[in-house]
Design an enzyme around this catalytic site. Structure first.
Site, mmCIF file in Angstrom:
data_model
loop_
_atom_site.group_PDB
_atom_site.id
_atom_site.type_symbol
_atom_site.label_atom_id
_atom_site.label_comp_id
_atom_site.label_asym_id
_atom_site.label_seq_id
_atom_site.Cartn_x
_atom_site.Cartn_y
_atom_site.Cartn_z
ATOM 1 N N GLU A 1 -1.127 9.674 -1.222
ATOM 2 C CA GLU A 1 -1.408 8.347 -0.682
ATOM 3 C C GLU A 1 -0.898 8.359 0.745
ATOM 4 O OE1 GLU A 1 -1.187 5.061 0.850
ATOM 5 O OE2 GLU A 1 0.387 4.487 -0.555
ATOM 6 N N GLU B 1 -3.195 5.484 -7.967
ATOM 7 C CA GLU B 1 -1.999 4.979 -8.622
ATOM 8 C C GLU B 1 -2.265 3.545 -9.059
ATOM 9 O OE1 GLU B 1 1.871 6.687 -6.980
ATOM 10 O OE2 GLU B 1 0.628 6.555 -5.166
ATOM 11 N N CYS C 1 0.904 0.885 4.405
ATOM 12 C CA CYS C 1 -0.213 1.804 4.609
ATOM 13 C C CYS C 1 -1.553 1.080 4.503
ATOM 14 C CB CYS C 1 -0.144 2.958 3.621
ATOM 15 S SG CYS C 1 0.032 2.432 1.906
ATOM 16 N N ASN D 1 8.989 2.611 3.374
ATOM 17 C CA ASN D 1 8.527 1.230 3.547
ATOM 18 C C ASN D 1 8.552 0.420 2.253
ATOM 19 O OD1 ASN D 1 6.391 2.875 2.631
ATOM 20 N ND2 ASN D 1 4.865 1.433 3.393
#
Length: 494
Positions: free
Chosen positions: A264, A475, A298, A166
């Site tokens: 993640e 991150e 996400c 994505n």
């Protein structure tokens, strides 16, 4: 060539000139050891536009061997030189942004504007971590005796990066930029539907001055290339972005080697709108929180948790905006582009059909589409599910598409219960004119990042990551360096 010329050439030929199709190992293009290739499809047309190497364990072994050699060189490179290389990479990325954005749009299905934003943000990520390269200091410790004690921060070694489809560019860079700033080397396995920008950026890094063995890219499938990468004992840290199920599998695969891990994973993030919220801001925020990148984010605001007093007005305005969206091939810059693959389109449709079978009120969309100009491609209509029960799968499961689920509340405690009512805890947005309400809710909602009155507020300077089944580790921000460094304590008797 200008971007318009690149677009015209692609539209006329269905091909992109000079696209890398082999692995990038040791600073060179390397074909798959077994000679196999895979097709890559343009989601906007549902047709193949190129092929690329289908890697396996032999290619991964080659890449990790290269990264081990690269680590020994890069860890000894003065931090100021690392800074210079990353800054030069950012400059080159900006100079090549038209081509990178074009490839990103064609490969992923997103709009050209979204892809261009990803490239610009990735260049900024490189600059941000360039600035950290020469500031990774330890500390002096007072032991209260005659001993002198201090700490140093050292790079962990070879790192592995499993990149999702994505955000193939920005997710790549947000992982390798801090790793490189810390002095680590990297082996990258991009998603099998979006391999090309990773190959292009690896070559760009070498042109920027990065030693050729430091960043290596192996393309292919998860089972054939990803699994041997994360299982290799020479890898000291794995950064993975993807589904919960695959993330659990990665945890199991790295466990025997006690490899460091950043995960993640999924999200079902709430946008919580109180009765006193600015209606215009709620509508605009909720709209782009779910329909950006066709909902394939996400951290998308996939649940609108809204007070009953403003529910009807906001819902009706969202329906009107959704029905007015332009949809089509990403290179024409519509409001919303394609879904990444036929497989994912089927998954989105399956989620909505199950909701329909449960009696959920689908007030907008609820079906797949093709490009209205060509009749081609993988598209899904902007979809809104209204007043959905908290135990419905449309609320609980990550759909990962342009599907907004609305939940209605009457008081703050109920809003909190609904907001925290899934197994995910990645992001949350809060809309209220009362700062006390907003801050109280921000403390109580379970999420890795919370924004107030602007769902996409924040930036690369802030840590990003989730709790519970949204994963662990962070991150971006200064915290993004932590995964790639370890502290060593040194004490000297004097």
């Amino acid at each position: 060539m200008t971007q318009d010329q690149l677009i015209s050439d692609y539209m006329n030929t269905g091909r992109i000139a000079d696209l890398p199709t082999s692995h990038f190992i040791g600073g060179q293009s390397v074909p798959a050891a077994n000679g196999k290739t895979m097709l890559s499809h343009d989601p906007g047309t549902a047709t193949a536009f190129s092929e690329f190497a289908r890697g396996n364990d032999q290619d991964i072994d080659h890449a990790i061997t290269s990264a081990c050699a690269g680590f020994e060189v890069w860890r000894s490179t003065p931090p100021a030189e690392r800074c210079a290389v990353l800054n030069e990479a950012a400059r080159l990325m900006r100079s090549q942004s038209h081509q990178l954005a074009l490839v990103e749009s064609i490969d992923s299905g997103k709009t050209l504007a979204e892809a261009s934003g990803d490239i610009a943000g990735s260049a900024r990520l490189l600059e941000y971590y360039a600035g950290a390269s020469d500031k990774l200091d330890g500390r002096s410790v007072n032991l209260g005796n005659d001993n002198a004690a201090f700490t140093v921060r050292e790079p962990v070694g070879v790192t592995a990066h499993i990149i999702p489809w994505n955000y193939p560019t920005s997710t790549l860079v947000r992982g390798i930029a801090p790793a490189l700033a810390a002095g680590c080397s990297a082996v990258v396995k991009p998603a099998e539907t979006t391999p090309f920008t990773a190959l292009m950026i690896a070559e760009l890094l070498v042109r920027a001055g990065l030693p050729p063995d430091v960043v290596n890219v192996v393309t292919g499938t998860g089972p054939e290339a990803g699994a041997p990468l994360v299982q290799d004992p020479r890898v000291q840290h794995v950064t993975f972005t993807g589904s919960v199920a695959t993330g659990v599998g990665v945890m199991q695969q790295v466990a025997p080697n006690v490899t460091g891990l950043t995960l993640e994973l999924g999200g079902k993030s709430p946008l919580i709108a109180f009765a006193d919220a600015d209606i215009d801001a709620v509508v605009e925020g909720a709209f782009w929180a779910i329909f950006s990148n066709a909902g394939q984010i996400c951290s998308a605001g996939s649940r609108l948790v809204i007070h009953r007093d403003i529910h009807a007005e906001v819902r009706d305005r969202l329906i009107a905006k959704a029905q007015g969206m332009t949809i089509g091939h990403g290179l024409r810059n519509p409001d919303m582009g394609a879904v990444n693959s036929d497989r994912h389109l089927t998954q989105i449709d399956g989620h909505v059909e199950r909701a329909r079978s449960c009696g959920v009120d689908i007030v907008c969309g609820g079906h797949s589409l093709t490009d209205p100009e060509t009749g081609l491609g993988w598209f899904y209509a902007p979809t809104i599910l209204d007043d959905v029960a908290a135990d419905n799968d449309a609320v609980l499961k990550e759909i990962f598409g342009p599907v907004l689920t609305i939940q209605v509340f009457d008081d703050e405690d109920e809003a909190l219960t609904l907001a925290n009512g899934t197994e995910f805890a990645l992001a949350a947005g809060i809309y209220s004119r009362d700062i006390s309400t907003a801050l109280r809710m921000a403390r109580r909602v379970d999420a890795g990042q919370v924004t107030v009155n602007d769902y996409w507020a924040g930036g690369i300077e802030l840590p990003f990551g989730g709790n519970r089944k949204s994963g662990f580790g962070r991150e971006k921000g200064i915290e993004g360096l932590d995964a790639y460094l370890r502290s060593k304590a040194i004490t000297v008797a004097v």
